[in-house]
Design an enzyme around this catalytic site. Structure first.
Site, PDB file in Angstrom:
ATOM      1  N   GLU A   1      18.884  -0.026  -3.789  1.00 40.88           N
ATOM      2  CA  GLU A   1      18.156   0.282  -2.556  1.00 40.88           C
ATOM      3  C   GLU A   1      18.234   1.761  -2.207  1.00 40.88           C
ATOM      4  OE1 GLU A   1      16.040  -1.534  -1.380  1.00 40.88           O
ATOM      5  OE2 GLU A   1      16.557  -3.442  -2.310  1.00 40.88           O
TER       6      GLU A   1
ATOM      7  N   CYS B   1      -5.638 -12.314   9.346  1.00 36.88           N
ATOM      8  CA  CYS B   1      -5.303 -10.891   9.524  1.00 36.88           C
ATOM      9  C   CYS B   1      -5.976 -10.311  10.772  1.00 36.88           C
ATOM     10  CB  CYS B   1      -5.733 -10.107   8.291  1.00 36.88           C
ATOM     11  SG  CYS B   1      -5.473  -8.325   8.467  1.00 36.88           S
TER      12      CYS B   1
ATOM     13  N   TYR C   1      16.664   0.475   6.912  1.00 38.31           N
ATOM     14  CA  TYR C   1      16.047  -0.216   5.776  1.00 38.31           C
ATOM     15  C   TYR C   1      17.110  -0.682   4.777  1.00 38.31           C
ATOM     16  CZ  TYR C   1      14.162  -0.775   1.133  1.00 38.31           C
ATOM     17  OH  TYR C   1      13.907  -1.278  -0.119  1.00 38.31           O
TER      18      TYR C   1
ATOM     19  N   CYS D   1      -6.389 -11.475  -0.729  1.00 43.40           N
ATOM     20  CA  CYS D   1      -5.189 -11.514   0.109  1.00 43.40           C
ATOM     21  C   CYS D   1      -4.976 -12.882   0.751  1.00 43.40           C
ATOM     22  CB  CYS D   1      -5.286 -10.453   1.209  1.00 43.40           C
ATOM     23  SG  CYS D   1      -3.877 -10.474   2.325  1.00 43.40           S
TER      24      CYS D   1
ATOM     25  N   ASP E   1      10.353  -1.635   5.482  1.00 46.49           N
ATOM     26  CA  ASP E   1      10.031  -0.323   4.922  1.00 46.49           C
ATOM     27  C   ASP E   1       8.583  -0.023   5.284  1.00 46.49           C
ATOM     28  OD1 ASP E   1       8.524  -1.916   3.286  1.00 46.49           O
ATOM     29  OD2 ASP E   1       9.109  -0.912   1.427  1.00 46.49           O
TER      30      ASP E   1
ATOM     31  N   CYS F   1      -1.510  -5.227   0.149  1.00 45.19           N
ATOM     32  CA  CYS F   1      -1.817  -4.564   1.418  1.00 45.19           C
ATOM     33  C   CYS F   1      -1.425  -3.088   1.315  1.00 45.19           C
ATOM     34  CB  CYS F   1      -1.078  -5.247   2.559  1.00 45.19           C
ATOM     35  SG  CYS F   1      -1.703  -4.825   4.199  1.00 45.19           S
TER      36      CYS F   1
ATOM     37  N   CYS G   1      -8.112  -6.807   0.113  1.00 50.84           N
ATOM     38  CA  CYS G   1      -8.317  -7.884   1.084  1.00 50.84           C
ATOM     39  C   CYS G   1      -8.972  -9.109   0.445  1.00 50.84           C
ATOM     40  CB  CYS G   1      -9.160  -7.387   2.256  1.00 50.84           C
ATOM     41  SG  CYS G   1      -8.396  -6.016   3.149  1.00 50.84           S
TER      42      CYS G   1
END
Length: 273
Positions: free
Chosen positions: A19, A185, A102, A179, A120, A169, A176
Site C-alpha cells: 500500500e 448512477c 488511505y 458499468c 483513494d 469508472c 459507462c
DNA sequence: CAGACGTGGGG
DNA sequence: TCCCCACGTCT
C-alpha cells in the site's frame, strides 16, 4: 477482479509495503519491487535491521523516495512499540510515518478483514458520481463510503471498488456502457453533460508543476547516482553540469533536510547505510 | 492548506 | 519532441 500479487496474502507487513508502494504509483511499476523486497525483508524486523539506505535503493523506479524513509521508520516503530507486528488499530496505524487515511484503512481491510472503507481517488470518484452525484468533503466522503460496506464484506467490497475505479469508472472516458452501476448512477441519471462531480471532490488528484527543470527532477537524478554508491566531488560536479548548479544544490539541501542523504568523509551517501 | 514530492507510459 | 496523465502524505 485483477490478479495482483498482494491480493494473495493476508500478511499485514506485506500489505503495508504494497500500500505504501501504491501511493502515487501505478500497479505496473510496483509489482517487481514489492515481490523482491518481501523475499529479502519479509518482516518489519528484517526491514528495520536492513537500514534505511537499503529501502531507498529498493525504491528505484517508484518515485517519491521519501516513502522509503517513512517505511523504514515505520518498521522501526513497529519493532519498538508493537513487538514487531503491524498494529490492527486505526490510530496506531495513522501514527506510523507515511501512513495516512488511505493506507491505514487499506491495511485494516486487506490484512485484518475489517469492514472499513478504503478511500483513494478512484473510490472518491465512484462515490461522488454514482452515489451522491455531487462533490464531497473528505469527512463526508469517508462516512458515505463506510456506510456502503456490508458486514463481513470489507475485503471483497474494497477490492471491487478499487478495480471498478481503475478499470471502469475512470477519470476521463468512463466505460459507462458496461458499468454495473449504470441504472442507478446519480451522475448518469442527471445527464452526463452535467459537470463531473468527482472533479471537485476531496482527495481527487490535482494538476502539478512542470517536471522538466524542477528540483524534483534533480533529486531523482541525485538518488540515481547515490543508489550505485557514494558520490565524491567529481560526481557532484558532473550532476551540476548536467542539471545546473543551483538546482542540484537545492536538491542536495532538501534531500539532506529530509534525511535521505548525508555527507560522510567528504562524499555524499544514502543515509542509514 | 496550497504546494512539494518522481517516474513511466501514452498521445 | 514534448506534453499530459496517473497516483496519497506531509508540512
Amino acid at each position: 477482479m485483477r490478479d495482483l500479487p498482494w491480493r494473495r496474502t493476508r500478511d499485514p507487513w506485506a500489505i503495508l509495503v504494497a500500500e505504501v508502494m501504491l501511493q502515487q504509483t501505478q500497479v505496473s511499476r510496483a509489482e517487481t519491487a514489492w515481490t523482491s523486497l518481501l523475499v529479502d525483508l519479509p518482516t518489519p524486523a528484517a526491514a528495520a535491521a536492513a537500514g534505511q539506505a537499503e529501502l531507498v535503493r529498493r525504491w528505484e523506479g517508484l518515485g517519491y523516495n521519501r516513502r522509503a524513509v517513512g517505511l523504514h521508520r515505520a518498521a522501526v516503530v513497529i519493532v519498538d512499540r508493537h513487538r514487531g507486528a503491524v498494529p490492527d488499530d486505526l490510530d496506531e496505524l495513522l501514527a506510523l510515518p507515511g501512513v495516512g487515511p488511505y493506507t491505514a484503512r487499506a491495511v485494516l481491510a486487506f490484512a485484518f478483514e475489517r469492514d472499513v472503507a478504503v478511500v483513494d481517488t478512484n473510490v472518491a470518484r465512484i462515490i461522488s458520481r454514482a452515489v451522491t452525484g455531487a462533490p464531497l468533503s473528505a469527512p463526508v466522503l469517508q462516512r458515505v463510503a463506510d456506510a456502503l460496506v456490508g458486514e463481513g464484506d470489507g475485503w471483497r467490497h474494497n477490492q471491487a471498488m478499487l478495480d471498478h475505479g481503475a478499470l471502469v469508472c475512470t477519470a476521463r472516458g468512463p466505460a459507462c456502457d458496461g458499468c454495473a452501476l449504470r441504472r442507478s448512477c446519480a451522475w448518469r441519471r442527471a445527464g452526463a453533460e452535467n459537470p463531473d462531480p468527482s472533479r471537485t471532490t476531496a482527495g481527487t488528484s490535482r494538476p502539478q508543476a512542470r517536471f522538466e527543470g524542477s528540483v524534483r527532477q534533480a533529486r531523482g537524478a541525485v538518488l540515481d547516482v547515490l543508489r550505485r554508491g557514494p558520490a565524491g566531488p567529481p560526481e557532484v560536479d558532473r550532476l551540476r553540469q548536467r542539471l545546473g548548479v543551483d538546482r542540484v544544490d537545492r536538491a542536495l539541501a532538501t534531500l539532506v533536510a529530509e534525511g535521505l542523504i548525508e555527507w560522510s568523509a567528504g562524499r555524499m551517501v544514502l543515509s542509514g547505510g
